[in-house]
Design a protein around this motif. Structure first.
Motif, PDB file in Angstrom:
ATOM      1  N   ASN A 199     -41.247  95.071  53.954  1.00 50.99           N
ATOM      2  CA  ASN A 199     -41.831  94.337  55.073  1.00 50.99           C
ATOM      3  C   ASN A 199     -40.983  93.144  55.499  1.00 50.99           C
ATOM      4  O   ASN A 199     -41.446  92.307  56.263  1.00 50.99           O
ATOM      5  CB  ASN A 199     -43.220  93.838  54.684  1.00 50.99           C
ATOM      6  N   ALA A 200     -39.765  93.042  55.006  1.00 47.96           N
ATOM      7  CA  ALA A 200     -38.927  91.888  55.311  1.00 47.96           C
ATOM      8  C   ALA A 200     -37.456  92.295  55.287  1.00 47.96           C
ATOM      9  O   ALA A 200     -37.113  93.409  54.900  1.00 47.96           O
ATOM     10  CB  ALA A 200     -39.183  90.758  54.311  1.00 47.96           C
ATOM     11  N   VAL A 201     -36.598  91.353  55.726  1.00 47.01           N
ATOM     12  CA  VAL A 201     -35.154  91.583  55.748  1.00 47.01           C
ATOM     13  C   VAL A 201     -34.454  90.289  55.349  1.00 47.01           C
ATOM     14  O   VAL A 201     -34.817  89.202  55.819  1.00 47.01           O
ATOM     15  CB  VAL A 201     -34.665  92.034  57.142  1.00 47.01           C
ATOM     16  N   PHE A 202     -33.470  90.398  54.466  1.00 50.43           N
ATOM     17  CA  PHE A 202     -32.591  89.286  54.124  1.00 50.43           C
ATOM     18  C   PHE A 202     -31.271  89.470  54.867  1.00 50.43           C
ATOM     19  O   PHE A 202     -30.701  90.567  54.863  1.00 50.43           O
ATOM     20  CB  PHE A 202     -32.309  89.229  52.622  1.00 50.43           C
ATOM     21  N   LEU A 203     -30.771  88.405  55.482  1.00 49.59           N
ATOM     22  CA  LEU A 203     -29.436  88.404  56.083  1.00 49.59           C
ATOM     23  C   LEU A 203     -28.531  87.506  55.241  1.00 49.59           C
ATOM     24  O   LEU A 203     -28.907  86.384  54.896  1.00 49.59           O
ATOM     25  CB  LEU A 203     -29.478  87.896  57.529  1.00 49.59           C
ATOM     26  N   ILE A 240     -30.822  97.953  62.682  1.00 47.23           N
ATOM     27  CA  ILE A 240     -30.736  97.121  63.885  1.00 47.23           C
ATOM     28  C   ILE A 240     -32.042  97.187  64.658  1.00 47.23           C
ATOM     29  O   ILE A 240     -32.550  96.166  65.154  1.00 47.23           O
ATOM     30  CB  ILE A 240     -29.553  97.574  64.762  1.00 47.23           C
ATOM     31  N   HIS A 241     -32.639  98.375  64.769  1.00 47.01           N
ATOM     32  CA  HIS A 241     -33.939  98.505  65.423  1.00 47.01           C
ATOM     33  C   HIS A 241     -34.990  97.676  64.680  1.00 47.01           C
ATOM     34  O   HIS A 241     -35.861  97.050  65.307  1.00 47.01           O
ATOM     35  CB  HIS A 241     -34.356  99.975  65.468  1.00 47.01           C
ATOM     36  N   LYS A 242     -34.928  97.684  63.352  1.00 46.33           N
ATOM     37  CA  LYS A 242     -35.897  96.927  62.566  1.00 46.33           C
ATOM     38  C   LYS A 242     -35.729  95.432  62.784  1.00 46.33           C
ATOM     39  O   LYS A 242     -36.721  94.693  62.919  1.00 46.33           O
ATOM     40  CB  LYS A 242     -35.726  97.277  61.083  1.00 46.33           C
ATOM     41  N   LEU A 243     -34.478  94.959  62.830  1.00 53.54           N
ATOM     42  CA  LEU A 243     -34.235  93.538  63.063  1.00 53.54           C
ATOM     43  C   LEU A 243     -34.737  93.100  64.431  1.00 53.54           C
ATOM     44  O   LEU A 243     -35.356  92.041  64.573  1.00 53.54           O
ATOM     45  CB  LEU A 243     -32.735  93.239  62.934  1.00 53.54           C
ATOM     46  N   LEU A 244     -34.466  93.906  65.451  1.00 53.00           N
ATOM     47  CA  LEU A 244     -34.919  93.563  66.803  1.00 53.00           C
ATOM     48  C   LEU A 244     -36.443  93.524  66.875  1.00 53.00           C
ATOM     49  O   LEU A 244     -37.032  92.619  67.480  1.00 53.00           O
ATOM     50  CB  LEU A 244     -34.364  94.568  67.808  1.00 53.00           C
ATOM     51  N   ARG A 248     -38.525  89.878  67.320  1.00 51.45           N
ATOM     52  CA  ARG A 248     -39.234  89.648  68.577  1.00 51.45           C
ATOM     53  C   ARG A 248     -40.746  89.574  68.409  1.00 51.45           C
ATOM     54  O   ARG A 248     -41.443  89.210  69.350  1.00 51.45           O
ATOM     55  CB  ARG A 248     -38.900  90.772  69.559  1.00 51.45           C
ATOM     56  N   GLN A 249     -41.279  89.910  67.234  1.00 55.26           N
ATOM     57  CA  GLN A 249     -42.721  89.911  67.015  1.00 55.26           C
ATOM     58  C   GLN A 249     -43.219  88.641  66.334  1.00 55.26           C
ATOM     59  O   GLN A 249     -44.361  88.575  65.912  1.00 55.26           O
ATOM     60  CB  GLN A 249     -43.125  91.113  66.148  1.00 55.26           C
ATOM     61  N   HIS A 250     -42.392  87.625  66.255  1.00 53.90           N
ATOM     62  CA  HIS A 250     -42.775  86.436  65.491  1.00 53.90           C
ATOM     63  C   HIS A 250     -43.929  85.676  66.122  1.00 53.90           C
ATOM     64  O   HIS A 250     -44.692  85.007  65.433  1.00 53.90           O
ATOM     65  CB  HIS A 250     -41.572  85.498  65.349  1.00 53.90           C
TER      66      HIS A 250
END
Length: 311
Positions: A199-203, A240-244, A248-250
């Motif tokens: 449910n999350a992403v680390f950059l 990339i789709h997941k990051l976008l 954008r849903q924040h």
């Protein structure tokens, strides 16, 4: 005495501008950016000398040695015709026979309907993550960043991504995942600049590295940061789709007019004197600002949600 047109021409010197200053070479401008980033990090008090890391050497006394097998002499598969006293084969006759057989079989021409039919390619089925994969773990990003033991603005005690992953798991993973994976070694890709959770992403971002083909930069008084995708990432990559989508849903998650995001930024700085990276520092949550489609590598600009808390 007349002056030629060539004498009146003046060679134009390329000019590079950054932060109100003019540089004559691109390298000078890049070095100025890197110095600005380093001064900003040092002024914020987020960087401290890395802790010495103890290494242990594993000695494996039970080494298995392969026994060399004796080479078995092979009999030659073909002998000279002088010894066998046999006639030489006529390969030309065999080749002519094959050509005659191939010509006897005529292909039936396709009808107009058959030529238009294209068998659909099966859709690629995503491979489910392994039981101990980080992609199967859910974490509470707000607890991780702003909780009682939140890591916002803190440098990790040890270097490397593995320590960040394990620390995040122990501090903010959902209870079901902590029970399921208690005592297990978590699996992740340490070479990628993106780490997906369920449910999350680390950059991950490196600062000050000379080997980087791109320069990650803090923008707008360090309220934004640039990030570049990997060499194999493109506009249609699932991550990339997941990051976008997540970036954008924040607006729908924060409440109380406070934006929230499940994208977390981790930065480390390259030390030229020791030629090593410092441990990672958590710079908090990111929301989407913009990106350059079809660029290679893909360039993103992210907003730092917790910028004011870092001061």
């Amino acid at each position: 005495m007349t002056t030629s047109q060539h004498d009146n021409e003046v060679d134009e010197i390329p000019v590079f501008k950054f932060n109100g200053k003019i540089y004559t070479t691109y390298e000078e401008m890049v070095n100025a950016k890197r110095k600005r980033n380093q001064d900003m990090l040092e002024a914020s008090g987020l960087l401290k000398p890395p802790q010495p890391q103890l290494y242990t050497t594993r000695v494996n006394s039970n080494k298995r040695t392969r026994k060399k097998q004796a080479a078995v002499p092979q009999q030659p598969s073909r002998r000279s015709s002088r010894f066998s006293k046999s006639e030489k084969p006529n390969y030309k006759e065999v080749s002519t026979f094959i050509e005659q057989q191939a010509g006897a079989v005529k292909k039936r021409p396709r009808s107009a309907t058959e030529s238009r039919i294209v068998s659909p390619s099966p859709a690629a089925t995503p491979v489910p993550p392994a039981a101990n994969s980080v992609r199967s773990i859910s974490i509470d990003t707000k607890t991780l960043v702003l909780g009682e033991k939140g890591v916002l603005g803190q440098m990790m005690d040890r270097t490397g991504k593995e320590f960040v992953i394990n620390e995040s798991f122990s501090l903010a993973a959902f209870s079901d995942d902590q029970k399921r994976l208690a005592g297990s070694r978590l699996s992740f890709n340490k070479y990628c600049g993106v780490q997906e959770f369920k449910n999350a992403v680390f950059l991950w971002i490196n600062l000050g590295s000379k080997d980087n083909p791109v320069v990650n930069d803090f923008l707008n008084d360090a309220q934004q940061v640039s990030w570049f995708g990997g060499s194999r990432m493109h506009d249609e990559s699932p991550v990339i789709h997941k990051l976008l989508k997540m970036g954008r849903q924040h607006d729908d998650k924060g409440g109380n007019d406070e934006p929230h995001s499940d994208i977390i930024l981790w930065c480390r700085r390259y030390q030229s004197d020791t030629k090593q990276f410092t441990p990672y520092v958590c710079f908090g949550r990111l929301t989407y600002h913009s990106h350059v489609p079809q660029s290679h590598p893909l360039k993103f600009i992210w907003n730092l949600v917790d910028h004011d808390r870092l001061k």
